[in-house]
Design an enzyme around this catalytic site. Structure first.
Site, PDB file in Angstrom:
ATOM      1  N   THR A  47       0.830  -1.213   0.000  1.00 42.65           N
ATOM      2  CA  THR A  47       0.000   0.000   0.000  1.00 42.65           C
ATOM      3  C   THR A  47       0.860   1.258   0.000  1.00 42.65           C
ATOM      4  O   THR A  47       2.041   1.211   0.380  1.00 42.65           O
ATOM      5  CB  THR A  47      -0.873   0.019   1.283  1.00 42.65           C
ATOM      6  N   GLY A  87      -5.372   1.646   9.303  1.00 43.69           N
ATOM      7  CA  GLY A  87      -4.354   0.769   9.853  1.00 43.69           C
ATOM      8  C   GLY A  87      -4.156   0.907  11.355  1.00 43.69           C
ATOM      9  O   GLY A  87      -3.833  -0.071  12.038  1.00 43.69           O
ATOM     10  N   ARG A  98       4.634   8.183   8.788  1.00 45.88           N
ATOM     11  CA  ARG A  98       3.546   7.351   9.312  1.00 45.88           C
ATOM     12  C   ARG A  98       3.584   5.968   8.657  1.00 45.88           C
ATOM     13  O   ARG A  98       3.707   5.830   7.447  1.00 45.88           O
ATOM     14  CB  ARG A  98       2.200   8.011   9.033  1.00 45.88           C
ATOM     15  N   ASP A 122      -0.803  -0.501   9.147  1.00 52.65           N
ATOM     16  CA  ASP A 122      -0.794  -1.924   9.510  1.00 52.65           C
ATOM     17  C   ASP A 122      -0.174  -2.804   8.423  1.00 52.65           C
ATOM     18  O   ASP A 122       0.323  -3.899   8.703  1.00 52.65           O
ATOM     19  CB  ASP A 122      -2.231  -2.402   9.757  1.00 52.65           C
TER      20      ASP A 122
END
Ligand code: SD4
Length: 321
Positions: free
Chosen positions: A199, A235, A209, A212
């Site tokens: 992702t 996440g 940042r 998950d």
């Protein structure tokens, strides 16, 4: 088993894109091996690529890597790889992880300039004694291993970012326009399981940042004796419950993939009764019997399934709200 299969075929014949997936699928349906399942609409072309590996008797690990490379390399997908929306500073930072049937794991986080972070994650798994590399170190490792440095910010994504800058309001939005993480789980002809997750994370996030998706146990978990799970959505909430590991452990305790995904979502609601109404989290899982299940907080979580009997169809998961 025959009855179950007939029921599946009957139900399968009625399925169309965006068909509501009945609960029964997660509980009783045994599908033929091999199997591929992946998140969101881009799961369809991704599954098709992964199937080219599995149908030739290839490893689930190779299938999931090949599959998720599809949205990673697609500049029109604004949530994965090339063309991913940048952070608030205009930098495209990518997260990915991969896990095989032997509990081998590899992960990269906050990686810039590399179109296929999943393949860097695999290299971390296979070529280092470590499991996770981040930021500049991950980039340095990628370049040393032959990956090419590229500009991942497409003119379209740059335009969207510049629009965002006018107000610069930070609201993590998931499940809008189906732009999200790809998580893919596969079972190969030998019955071995693997998974991959990749992702560009939340658009306009604070630089650095990490969600998950690259965190084994949160965005992805595989236990070759039990099953595999992956997640999509906000996440932070998935990390809070170590979601994918939770789903696999719930399956170990006897829950179907569907029931396990549902219980994980309910855990998020319990943690965040108010906030959970406004955000999306979805889980996808398979077990060793080739059963699958999915559940999300909100409506709209689609996933694609590819088996010999269901050659690549899109379904919509049931949801809490
Ligand atoms: C994350 N689960 O980074 C990922 C997906 C995402 O918009 O960003 N969705 O939290």
């Amino acid at each position: 088993m025959k009855t179950t299969r007939r029921r599946f075929l009957k139900a399968g014949a009625l399925l169309t894109p965006f068909t509501f997936i009945p609960e029964i699928f997660g509980k009783t349906t045994a599908v033929n091996k091999p199997l591929i399942i992946s998140t969101w609409n881009f799961g369809v072309p991704s599954n098709a690529a992964a199937w080219t590996v599995l149908s030739k008797g290839g490893r689930a690990l190779d299938a999931v890597e090949t599959g998720v490379q599809v949205p990673e390399g697609d500049p029109t997908e604004t949530s994965v790889g090339l063309g991913g929306l940048p952070d608030r500073d205009g930098r495209v930072t990518l997260d990915a992880c991969i896990m095989d049937e032997h509990a081998n794991i590899g992960s990269v986080a906050c990686l810039e300039h590399i179109v296929h972070p999943i393949s860097v994650a695999r290299k971390v798994m296979e070529k280092t004694p470590h499991v996770m590399l981040v930021g500049d170190g991950a980039l340095q490792f990628a370049l040393a291993n032959g990956f090419k440095k590229e500009n991942l910010l497409t003119p379209e994504s740059e335009k969207t970012w510049k629009e965002w800058l006018k107000k610069a309001e930070y609201k993590p939005v998931a499940n809008i326009e189906n732009h999200d993480t790809i998580g893919m789980l596969a079972m190969d002809k030998s019955g071995n399981l693997s998974g991959a997750c990749t992702t560009s994370g939340m658009a306009f996030k604070i630089h650095g940042r990490v969600g998950d998706s690259p965190i084994i146990g949160a965005g992805l978990f595989v236990d070759n004796e039990v099953g595999a799970a992956t997640s999509t959505g906000v996440g932070e909430e998935v990390i809070r419950i170590v979601g994918s590991h939770l789903v696999v452990e719930l399956m170990r305790q006897g829950n179907s993939p569907f029931a396990a995904c549902k219980k994980a979502v309910e855990r998020i609601v319990k943690n965040q009764p108010q906030k959970s109404k406004e955000m999306q989290v979805g889980f996808l899982a398979i077990n060793k019997n080739g059963e699958h299940g999915a559940f999300a907080l909100q409506k709209g979580f689609t996933y694609a399934l590819y088996t010999e009997e269901v050659p690549n169809k899109l379904f919509e998961a049931k949801s809490y709200y």
